[in-house]
Design a protein around this motif. Structure first.
Motif, PDB file in Angstrom:
ATOM      1  N   GLU A   1       1.311  -1.669  -0.318  1.00  0.00           N
ATOM      2  CA  GLU A   1       0.088  -0.424   0.635  1.00  0.00           C
ATOM      3  C   GLU A   1       0.518   1.202  -0.293  1.00  0.00           C
ATOM      4  OE1 GLU A   1      -4.125   0.245   1.804  1.00  0.00           O
ATOM      5  OE2 GLU A   1      -2.812   0.229   3.205  1.00  0.00           O
TER       6      GLU A   1
ATOM      7  N   ASP B   1      -2.384   5.554  -2.020  1.00  0.00           N
ATOM      8  CA  ASP B   1      -3.665   4.561  -1.761  1.00  0.00           C
ATOM      9  C   ASP B   1      -4.496   4.586  -0.518  1.00  0.00           C
ATOM     10  OD1 ASP B   1      -3.039   3.508  -4.130  1.00  0.00           O
ATOM     11  OD2 ASP B   1      -2.149   2.251  -2.739  1.00  0.00           O
ATOM     12  N   LYS B   2      -4.043   5.630   0.381  1.00  0.00           N
ATOM     13  CA  LYS B   2      -4.532   5.423   1.785  1.00  0.00           C
ATOM     14  C   LYS B   2      -4.121   6.534   2.511  1.00  0.00           C
ATOM     15  CE  LYS B   2      -4.611   2.287   5.166  1.00  0.00           C
ATOM     16  NZ  LYS B   2      -5.394   1.330   6.106  1.00  0.00           N
TER      17      LYS B   2
ATOM     18  N   GLY C   1      -8.075   7.116   5.538  1.00  0.00           N
ATOM     19  CA  GLY C   1      -9.570   6.747   4.463  1.00  0.00           C
ATOM     20  C   GLY C   1      -8.979   7.138   3.298  1.00  0.00           C
ATOM     21  N   ALA C   2      -9.446   6.304   2.029  1.00  0.00           N
ATOM     22  CA  ALA C   2      -8.984   7.125   0.629  1.00  0.00           C
ATOM     23  C   ALA C   2      -9.238   8.287   0.333  1.00  0.00           C
ATOM     24  CB  ALA C   2      -9.374   5.675  -0.903  1.00  0.00           C
ATOM     25  N   PRO C   3      -8.300   8.769  -0.232  1.00  0.00           N
ATOM     26  CA  PRO C   3      -8.201  10.474  -0.316  1.00  0.00           C
ATOM     27  C   PRO C   3      -9.548  10.778  -0.679  1.00  0.00           C
ATOM     28  CG  PRO C   3      -6.540   9.033  -1.668  1.00  0.00           C
ATOM     29  CD  PRO C   3      -7.052   8.192  -1.518  1.00  0.00           C
TER      30      PRO C   3
ATOM     31  N   ASP D   1     -12.697   9.412  -0.251  1.00  0.00           N
ATOM     32  CA  ASP D   1     -13.795   9.332   1.161  1.00  0.00           C
ATOM     33  C   ASP D   1     -13.548  10.660   1.649  1.00  0.00           C
ATOM     34  OD1 ASP D   1     -14.614   6.830  -0.296  1.00  0.00           O
ATOM     35  OD2 ASP D   1     -13.021   5.600   1.730  1.00  0.00           O
TER      36      ASP D   1
END
Lengths: 353, 314
Positions: free
Chosen positions: A30, A202-203, A216-218, A220
């Motif tokens: 990741e 990714d996170k 969180g994901a960008p 989100d």
């Protein structure tokens, strides 16, 4: 390649707590970005992962092994420093091969590993140069080259782009992301620049004052910020935040300080008169002849979009329009708000409602 | 109107005085004059006089005549002169090596995170700030044939039966003066190298430790190479100071016993002032110049700026 876990990690310098209990899970392969303002503890956290700072409490695991007491050289990680930390008395090739030399790999083996890495990064012609003879971007690449020849379990980047000019930064952003897609090595990247975080990760782990505000994901984080801090930090231009309360007569209406009514998509359950914040991203508005009137203060045309700073409900809002509009300071704009995209926060706790 | 034409204007039409006032060169000379007078009066003149005296048979109270290389020819056959050359070289080499090793070691210790770091750094400078004559007198007592505290301590510990003859035995005397010189010279080396160590970014050490380097390898591959330019400068100075040392020897042994600790500087003084042979003394002093030049050239060519230090494009 390995997963990385932070479990209830704490760090104090003397009596001053810097990291106040951090839990982060990073999956194998990741690309995780720790982002936050200066002094939030993100670099300290990275240095703890690298073994350059002691861990006061909690556990850090790399590939399942607890590394709390493990010296840096045994952790099988490579780090790119903010100032690159290239050895000035070694050529590019020697810089890139240093870790292999330290691990007792023979000269031919070093050469065989440095060459392909140099090719990936376009450094083949510079292998005999000294760091002083390189430009900022080239030094950055050498620092990355030094990291990738080792084929480590985890890459660490500590604000690697902050010493580069804006144009080069955009270019290196792409290169780092490309490199990650190619090597698929777990990467932990620290920056204070939310654009870097949004474009590469990714996170994203948003940190503030020694704690994790949200992970969180960008997109989100962008679409559903947990609290006022994340809402204000992620996104550029920043989210507009308007103080006010819910209308006592209609729970789908937000009243600003001066009594302007702003629409909400669904009723908000809040006590009468409770201080709230109406969060509106600059792009979630459109022209509407029957909309809410706002007075233009400044316009900033950038070509692709037009930023308008307009006064509405007692505060200055930044609005982004993708069409070219011709308005002058003092004009009245009528806008409609995309109420589905509006966020409401509790002023006192900062939490999203 | 461009700036070049405005400055050219008064020069063409002005008087000699105004031209002088406007000349950057004249102004530069005026500003340099005090320093130049100082250098000529206190450096060039004595040096020139020394070199000239070396070619004469001047004695105290009698102006000499030019005698060419006679003084040097005499010294070529002088056993004591050659002994002093040998002593000086031994003294310089051993003392410099010890000062370098111990000074570097001390600098590395002081560069670590120690409690009361600034206190220790200040203490380390002490031998250097004490006037040489004062510390030499202290060493004179430490090395005294009867009252030496070293002999006394060792005797109390039962390690020796009779006091050590520190300054009376040729070998002991040489070791003793070298020890005193090392004690006095370490602070200069240590503090200079400490300053050099502090210019090495911490991130380089961190990068090396992430790269798998042990502390020794970090020293060998990162610290030492980056320190070489400063080592070169510091050790050149240290060698020059040691080679021309006078005060310590003159207070401790005056060159004895049997010239065993006579350095070129002390022999030059001995022959020139108490001995009255100004010409010969000057010739001995001038004989030091080739050695000093050699030391400077060695550091200049051997340890000059490395390629990696030179900036810009190749």
């Amino acid at each position: 390649m390995a997963p990385v876990e932070f479990v209830k990690v704490r760090k104090s310098f003397g009596a001053t707590p810097i990291i106040k209990g951090v839990d982060i899970d990073i999956a194998d392969g990741e690309f995780v970005i720790l982002v936050g303002p200066s002094g939030c503890g993100k670099s300290t956290l990275l240095r703890m992962l690298a073994g350059l700072e002691n861990i006061t409490a909690g556990e850090i695991r790399i590939g399942g092994r607890v590394v709390n007491k493990m010296p840096p050289k045994e952790r099988d990680i490579a780090m790119v420093f903010q100032n690159y930390a290239l050895y000035p008395h070694m050529t590019v090739a020697e810089n890139m091969g240093f870790s292999l030399l330290m691990n007792g790999i023979p000269k031919s083996g070093i050469e065989a590993k440095v060459r392909p890495a140099a090719e990936i990064l376009g450094l083949t012609n510079l292998l005999d140069r000294y760091p002083r003879q390189l430009s900022g971007g080239q030094r950055q690449r050498v620092a990355m080259g030094r990291a990738i020849v080792r084929n480590p379990q985890v890459f660490l980047f500590d604000e690697p782009l902050s010493n580069l000019d804006a144009k080069l930064r955009v270019q290196m952003r792409v290169e780092i992301k490309e490199l990650h897609q190619r090597l698929k090595t777990t990467t932990v990247y620290v920056t204070h620049d939310q654009i870097e975080a949004m474009t590469m990760a990714d996170k994203i782990v948003v940190m503030h004052d020694g704690i994790v505000e949200q992970v969180g994901a960008p997109l989100d984080l962008y679409d559903r910020p947990n609290n006022l801090f994340v809402a204000g930090f992620i996104g550029s231009p920043a989210m507009n935040m308007i103080d006010g309360t819910i209308s006592p007569s209609d729970p789908k209406v937000f009243l600003t300080g001066d009594g302007t009514a702003l629409p909400l998509a669904k009723p908000v359950d809040a006590a009468n008169g409770k201080a709230l914040v109406y969060g509106l991203r600059p792009e979630h508005v459109r022209f509407d002849p029957n909309g809410i009137p706002a007075t233009v203060v400044v316009t900033e045309p950038t070509g692709a979009e037009t930023l308008v700073i307009a006064r509405l409900g007692g505060s200055d809002l930044t609005l982004v329009f993708h069409e070219r509009i011709l308005v002058n300071p003092g004009d009245t704009l009528r806008i409609a708000i995309n109420e589905a995209a509006v966020h409401v926060f509790d002023r006192a706790t900062g939490q999203r409602l | 109107m461009t700036s070049s034409s405005t400055t050219a204007e008064p020069e063409r039409s002005g008087t000699i005085l105004s031209r002088f006032n406007n000349s950057r060169n004249a102004l530069g000379i005026i500003f340099m004059l005090p320093a130049a007078i100082f250098l000529i009066g206190f450096l060039t003149y004595p040096l020139g006089l020394g070199v000239w005296l070396g070619f004469t048979d001047t004695r105290i109270g009698r102006a000499g005549d030019f005698i060419g290389l006679e003084n040097y020819a005499y010294l070529m056959d002088d056993q004591v002169f050659w002994l002093s050359v040998f002593n000086t070289v031994v003294y310089t080499v051993i003392a410099s090596i010890l000062k370098f090793v111990l000074g570097l070691w001390l600098a590395l210790i002081l560069n670590e995170k120690l409690p009361y770091k600034s206190f220790f750094r200040a203490i380390v400078l002490l031998p250097w700030v004490v006037p040489t004559v004062l510390s030499a007198l202290a060493f004179w007592w430490i090395y005294d044939a009867q009252f030496s505290i070293l002999s006394w301590s060792l005797m109390k510990l039962g390690l020796i039966d009779t006091p050590i003859n520190f300054l009376g035995d040729p070998l002991n005397a040489r070791l003793s003066v070298i020890a005193a010189n090392v004690w006095r010279g370490i602070p200069f080396v240590a503090i200079s190298l400490l300053a050099g160590l502090q210019t090495i970014p911490v991130s380089l050490q961190e990068a090396a430790s992430l790269d798998g380097a042990t502390p020794w390898k970090r020293f060998r591959y990162v610290t030492l190479p980056m320190l070489t330019p400063i080592i070169a400068v510091v050790m050149t100075f240290s060698v020059l100071f040691t080679f021309t040392d006078f005060q310590l020897i003159y207070v401790l042994t005056k060159g004895g016993p049997v010239n065993a600790t006579h350095l070129m500087a002390t022999l030059s003084f001995q022959r020139g002032i108490p001995g009255g042979q100004l010409g010969e003394g000057a010739a001995i002093a001038v004989s030091m110049i080739p050695f000093l030049l050699a030391a400077i050239l060695f550091s200049f060519f051997g340890l000059q700026r490395r390629k990696w230090q030179q900036g810009g494009q190749d």
